[in-house]
Design a protein around this motif. Structure first.
Motif, PDB file in Angstrom:
ATOM      1  N   HIS A 119      40.096  -9.036   5.077  1.00 54.46           N
ATOM      2  CA  HIS A 119      42.138  -9.357   4.485  1.00 54.46           C
ATOM      3  C   HIS A 119      42.722  -8.660   3.736  1.00 54.46           C
ATOM      4  CE1 HIS A 119      40.698 -13.469   6.386  1.00 54.46           C
ATOM      5  NE2 HIS A 119      40.115 -14.185   5.078  1.00 54.46           N
ATOM      6  N   GLY A 120      42.054  -7.460   2.979  1.00 60.06           N
ATOM      7  CA  GLY A 120      42.423  -6.520   2.702  1.00 60.06           C
ATOM      8  C   GLY A 120      42.051  -6.901   1.211  1.00 60.06           C
ATOM      9  N   GLU A 121      42.299  -7.542   0.379  1.00 57.27           N
ATOM     10  CA  GLU A 121      42.175  -8.187  -0.645  1.00 57.27           C
ATOM     11  C   GLU A 121      41.585  -7.466  -1.542  1.00 57.27           C
ATOM     12  OE1 GLU A 121      43.361 -13.200   0.439  1.00 57.27           O
ATOM     13  OE2 GLU A 121      41.388 -12.732  -0.528  1.00 57.27           O
ATOM     14  N   TRP A 122      41.379  -6.792  -2.724  1.00 61.83           N
ATOM     15  CA  TRP A 122      40.345  -6.418  -3.208  1.00 61.83           C
ATOM     16  C   TRP A 122      39.182  -7.086  -4.616  1.00 61.83           C
ATOM     17  CZ3 TRP A 122      39.187  -1.353  -3.131  1.00 61.83           C
ATOM     18  CH2 TRP A 122      39.871  -0.262  -2.066  1.00 61.83           C
ATOM     19  N   TRP A 123      38.210  -6.749  -3.900  1.00 57.94           N
ATOM     20  CA  TRP A 123      37.542  -7.283  -5.132  1.00 57.94           C
ATOM     21  C   TRP A 123      36.493  -6.397  -5.931  1.00 57.94           C
ATOM     22  CZ3 TRP A 123      37.423 -13.051  -5.563  1.00 57.94           C
ATOM     23  CH2 TRP A 123      37.822 -13.656  -4.684  1.00 57.94           C
ATOM     24  N   VAL A 124      35.776  -6.414  -7.331  1.00 63.40           N
ATOM     25  CA  VAL A 124      34.468  -6.258  -7.631  1.00 63.40           C
ATOM     26  C   VAL A 124      33.070  -6.629  -7.752  1.00 63.40           C
ATOM     27  CG1 VAL A 124      35.234  -6.148 -10.336  1.00 63.40           C
ATOM     28  CG2 VAL A 124      34.263  -4.364 -10.024  1.00 63.40           C
ATOM     29  N   VAL A 125      32.040  -6.185  -7.292  1.00 65.08           N
ATOM     30  CA  VAL A 125      31.126  -6.536  -8.235  1.00 65.08           C
ATOM     31  C   VAL A 125      30.191  -5.524  -8.971  1.00 65.08           C
ATOM     32  CG1 VAL A 125      29.808  -6.236  -6.534  1.00 65.08           C
ATOM     33  CG2 VAL A 125      28.954  -7.220  -6.747  1.00 65.08           C
ATOM     34  N   MET A 126      29.976  -6.755 -10.519  1.00 64.97           N
ATOM     35  CA  MET A 126      29.494  -5.757 -11.272  1.00 64.97           C
ATOM     36  C   MET A 126      28.536  -6.526 -12.096  1.00 64.97           C
ATOM     37  SD  MET A 126      32.153  -6.313 -13.942  1.00 64.97           S
ATOM     38  CE  MET A 126      32.986  -5.872 -12.784  1.00 64.97           C
ATOM     39  N   LEU A 127      27.582  -5.506 -12.567  1.00 67.52           N
ATOM     40  CA  LEU A 127      26.333  -6.558 -13.276  1.00 67.52           C
ATOM     41  C   LEU A 127      27.013  -7.097 -14.515  1.00 67.52           C
ATOM     42  CD1 LEU A 127      23.390  -3.220 -13.155  1.00 67.52           C
ATOM     43  CD2 LEU A 127      23.627  -5.326 -11.316  1.00 67.52           C
ATOM     44  N   GLY A 128      25.360  -7.743 -14.871  1.00 68.23           N
ATOM     45  CA  GLY A 128      25.678  -8.818 -16.769  1.00 68.23           C
ATOM     46  C   GLY A 128      25.023  -9.300 -16.783  1.00 68.23           C
ATOM     47  N   VAL A 129      24.999 -10.338 -17.413  1.00 73.16           N
ATOM     48  CA  VAL A 129      24.039 -10.950 -18.281  1.00 73.16           C
ATOM     49  C   VAL A 129      24.789 -12.672 -18.631  1.00 73.16           C
ATOM     50  CG1 VAL A 129      22.712  -9.162 -18.616  1.00 73.16           C
ATOM     51  CG2 VAL A 129      23.427 -10.602 -20.485  1.00 73.16           C
ATOM     52  N   ARG A 130      24.176 -13.839 -18.081  1.00 70.62           N
ATOM     53  CA  ARG A 130      24.429 -15.212 -18.803  1.00 70.62           C
ATOM     54  C   ARG A 130      23.727 -15.150 -20.053  1.00 70.62           C
ATOM     55  NH1 ARG A 130      25.264 -18.276 -13.905  1.00 70.62           N
ATOM     56  NH2 ARG A 130      24.439 -17.087 -12.357  1.00 70.62           N
ATOM     57  N   MET A 131      24.675 -14.447 -21.356  1.00 69.92           N
ATOM     58  CA  MET A 131      24.196 -14.591 -22.463  1.00 69.92           C
ATOM     59  C   MET A 131      24.143 -15.823 -23.281  1.00 69.92           C
ATOM     60  SD  MET A 131      22.962 -12.833 -24.539  1.00 69.92           S
ATOM     61  CE  MET A 131      22.959 -11.135 -24.202  1.00 69.92           C
ATOM     62  N   ASP A 132      23.339 -16.513 -23.365  1.00 64.98           N
ATOM     63  CA  ASP A 132      23.643 -17.867 -24.394  1.00 64.98           C
ATOM     64  C   ASP A 132      21.959 -18.033 -24.840  1.00 64.98           C
ATOM     65  OD1 ASP A 132      23.954 -20.868 -24.823  1.00 64.98           O
ATOM     66  OD2 ASP A 132      22.875 -21.248 -22.741  1.00 64.98           O
ATOM     67  N   GLU A 133      23.212 -18.519 -26.446  1.00 60.82           N
ATOM     68  CA  GLU A 133      22.838 -18.139 -27.634  1.00 60.82           C
ATOM     69  C   GLU A 133      21.527 -16.905 -28.305  1.00 60.82           C
ATOM     70  OE1 GLU A 133      20.344 -21.724 -28.660  1.00 60.82           O
ATOM     71  OE2 GLU A 133      21.750 -22.837 -28.353  1.00 60.82           O
ATOM     72  N   GLY A 134      22.602 -15.972 -27.414  1.00 62.89           N
ATOM     73  CA  GLY A 134      21.333 -14.734 -28.034  1.00 62.89           C
ATOM     74  C   GLY A 134      20.439 -14.129 -26.777  1.00 62.89           C
ATOM     75  N   ARG A 135      20.365 -15.093 -25.786  1.00 64.68           N
ATOM     76  CA  ARG A 135      19.326 -14.669 -24.675  1.00 64.68           C
ATOM     77  C   ARG A 135      20.112 -14.547 -23.548  1.00 64.68           C
ATOM     78  NH1 ARG A 135      14.806 -19.118 -25.069  1.00 64.68           N
ATOM     79  NH2 ARG A 135      16.468 -21.074 -24.831  1.00 64.68           N
ATOM     80  N   CYS A 136      19.717 -14.047 -22.318  1.00 67.48           N
ATOM     81  CA  CYS A 136      19.717 -14.367 -21.292  1.00 67.48           C
ATOM     82  C   CYS A 136      17.989 -13.656 -19.759  1.00 67.48           C
ATOM     83  CB  CYS A 136      20.338 -12.861 -20.868  1.00 67.48           C
ATOM     84  SG  CYS A 136      20.135 -10.989 -21.385  1.00 67.48           S
ATOM     85  N   ILE A 137      18.292 -15.449 -20.558  1.00 69.11           N
ATOM     86  CA  ILE A 137      16.459 -15.533 -19.568  1.00 69.11           C
ATOM     87  C   ILE A 137      16.710 -15.201 -17.734  1.00 69.11           C
ATOM     88  CG2 ILE A 137      16.245 -17.066 -20.835  1.00 69.11           C
ATOM     89  CD1 ILE A 137      17.159 -19.304 -18.574  1.00 69.11           C
ATOM     90  N   MET A 138      17.822 -14.730 -17.252  1.00 70.91           N
ATOM     91  CA  MET A 138      17.725 -14.162 -15.693  1.00 70.91           C
ATOM     92  C   MET A 138      18.088 -13.093 -15.702  1.00 70.91           C
ATOM     93  SD  MET A 138      17.778 -17.147 -14.112  1.00 70.91           S
ATOM     94  CE  MET A 138      18.881 -16.885 -12.487  1.00 70.91           C
TER      95      MET A 138
END
Length: 335
Positions: A203-222
């Protein structure tokens, strides 16, 4: 939104006489690959970590779901990392990051079929923040060439920066409100965001895919995951990225019970994770049982075949269990 693991582009045992070290203890960096679609052909660029330097290569396929990719076409550019392609007016350009002690971006004109350089490389940008600048991508929109990159390392200072030019060869003007996106210094659930790649949907819409982490209580188990965010890009303007968000309650999908009962996939399924190139004949799967041949090499072996199979964690909260069955002694063995 759920995604499906479609398959692997590298994993057929072809090494062209080289020591392909995609996963090894003393080189823990993950490999970064990009996909490009042009004239019904899918092109993938990547780099592998080697003993002495990083090698760049391109592979091709006409059907990403088939798992049938060409052998790697090696690119004669070292010691650069993070190759990226731009198709522009029947020309193909390759952007690379030259590493240490100063990170810089170079642009090449190449023949994508044979990997030959058609024009001398040219320095196009030094980045904005000046630290751990990597992952270049160039996009063309309304006559502008937008150059994005990752900076600040891959942890809490990770960011996405941008510059633009009227020519693929520069000069590139840095965005005066850089970084274009970063979760650094915020209380957002998704942290360590960077290494973004922009694209347009049908549809001509712009998106971005980027890396990151789910940070919970200082941990990112995934661990590091890929996140999707909407982008606003008006004519002659700079992109604006919506906040990267994710749910915190991924204990189970709608319609699933607390205890997951499933049939194990075949050995060549993308659901399985192996170390190095597996010998699939070493593994036999029947119902919910995996029989595995034990190889003499340990898991730290780089060149020899090792015995390992696993599956990725897909839940934030849950319990997984495996029962280990010892093989029965043969009738001819002594007690």
């Amino acid at each position: 939104m759920q995604s499906n693991h479609l398959g692997h582009s590298m994993g057929r045992g072809c090494n062209h006489g080289r020591n392909w070290r995609f996963i090894c203890p003393d080189h823990p960096s993950p490999q970064r690959s990009d996909l490009y679609h042009l004239h019904n052909v899918i092109h993938s660029t990547s780099n592998k970590v080697g003993d002495e330097h990083d090698d760049q290569f391109i592979i091709h396929t006409t059907d990403m779901l088939s798992g049938n990719w060409t052998d790697p076409i090696m690119l004669p550019f070292t010691p650069e990392i993070n190759p990226s392609l731009l198709f522009d007016d029947n020309k193909v350009y390759l952007q690379l990051c030259k590493v240490g002690p100063k990170f810089q971006f170079f642009n090449f004109k190449i023949d994508i079929v044979i990997g030959k350089m058609l024009a001398e490389p040219d320095l196009i940008w030094n980045g904005w923040a000046g630290g751990f600048t990597e992952g270049p991508h160039v996009y063309k929109n309304d006559g502008w060439y937008y150059l994005s990159c990752a900076e600040g390392g891959t942890f809490r200072h990770h960011m996405l920066s941008m510059a633009r030019s009227k020519s693929i060869w520069g000069p590139y003007e840095s965005y005066d409100r850089n970084p274009l996106y970063s979760a650094d210094g915020t209380d957002e659930y998704v942290q360590n965001t960077g290494h973004g790649d922009f694209f347009q949907n049908k549809h001509g819409e712009w998106w971005v895919v980027m890396l990151g982490v789910r940070m919970d209580e200082g941990r990112c188990i995934m661990g590091r995951e890929s996140f999707l965010a909407a982008v606003k890009l008006a004519s002659n303007e700079w992109p604006s990225i919506n906040t990267v968000a994710a749910r915190r309650d991924l204990q189970a999908l709608p319609g699933q019970t607390a205890v997951l009962q499933f049939a194990l996939p075949s050995t060549n399924s993308a659901a399985w994770v192996y170390l190095r190139d597996p010998v699939l004949e070493d593994y036999r799967i029947q119902d919910r049982q995996v029989t595995m041949r034990a190889r003499p090499a340990g898991l730290d072996s780089i060149e020899q075949v090792v015995s390992f199979v696993g599956q990725r964690q897909r839940r934030l909260i849950g319990t997984a269990g495996v029962t280990l069955l010892r093989p029965k002694p043969s009738q001819t063995s002594k007690s």
